[in-house]
Write a protein that holds these residues in place. Structure first.
Motif, short mmCIF file in Angstrom:
data_model
loop_
_atom_site.label_atom_id
_atom_site.label_comp_id
_atom_site.label_asym_id
_atom_site.label_seq_id
_atom_site.Cartn_x
_atom_site.Cartn_y
_atom_site.Cartn_z
N CYS A 43 6.46 -7.67 -6.69
CA CYS A 43 5.74 -8.06 -5.47
C CYS A 43 5.36 -9.54 -5.56
N HIS A 45 2.96 -11.06 -4.30
CA HIS A 45 1.52 -11.30 -4.34
C HIS A 45 1.03 -11.46 -5.78
N ALA A 46 1.21 -10.43 -6.59
CA ALA A 46 0.71 -10.50 -7.96
C ALA A 46 1.63 -9.79 -8.94
N GLY A 47 2.87 -9.55 -8.52
CA GLY A 47 3.88 -9.08 -9.45
C GLY A 47 3.94 -7.59 -9.71
N TYR A 48 3.16 -6.78 -8.99
CA TYR A 48 3.24 -5.34 -9.21
C TYR A 48 4.66 -4.85 -8.92
N CYS A 62 3.07 -1.83 -1.34
CA CYS A 62 2.84 -2.15 -2.74
C CYS A 62 1.66 -1.37 -3.29
N GLY A 64 -0.11 -2.26 -5.65
CA GLY A 64 -1.17 -3.17 -6.09
C GLY A 64 -2.27 -3.33 -5.05
N HIS A 65 -1.92 -3.89 -3.91
CA HIS A 65 -2.92 -4.21 -2.89
C HIS A 65 -2.43 -3.87 -1.49
N GLY A 66 -1.35 -3.11 -1.41
CA GLY A 66 -0.93 -2.55 -0.13
C GLY A 66 -0.07 -3.43 0.75
N TRP A 67 0.39 -4.57 0.25
CA TRP A 67 1.25 -5.39 1.11
C TRP A 67 2.53 -4.62 1.43
S1 FES Z 1 0.65 -7.16 -6.11
FE1 FES Z 1 1.58 -6.34 -4.37
S2 FES Z 1 0.08 -6.48 -2.83
FE2 FES Z 1 -0.85 -7.34 -4.56
#
Ligand code: FES
Length: 106
Positions: A43, A45-48, A62, A64-67
């Protein structure tokens, strides 16, 4: 073209992705109806790992944070402009899933 066999079609879970490696890259595979999509798995955003998110129609959310990302376009569904996530050609032959990471889609 350099397709690699990366999975059996039956390994792709419903409502999620499957993480595979090809050409040194980590790729998420997604089955949507009769089609299979291959998209870079980290991802932005932060690599999830995106394959761990929830898949609804063509959109992976995602974990991680739903993107959200459309697995066909590589963009968030409501995006205007910006760089899409890399996506790759997929071929399904006799129940095997093949991808070509040397030829990213535009
Ligand atoms: S790591 Fe994917 S939305 Fe934050």
């Amino acid at each position: 073209m350099a397709y690699e066999r990366v999975a059996r079609l039956t390994e792709l879970p419903a409502g999620r992705g499957l993480c595979v490696r090809a050409g040194g890259l980590e790729i998420g595979l997604y089955r949507v109806g009769e089609r299979v999509y291959a998209m870079a798995n980290a991802c932005p955003h932060a690599g999830y790992p995106l394959h761990e998110g929830e898949l609804e129609d063509r959109v992976i959310y995602c974990a991680g944070h739903g993107w959200p990302y459309d697995v066909e376009t590589g963009h968030p569904p409501d995006a205007v402009g910006g760089e899409p996530l890399p996506r790759y050609p997929v071929d399904v032959r006799d129940g095997d899933v093949w991808i070509d990471v040397a030829s990213p889609l535009d």
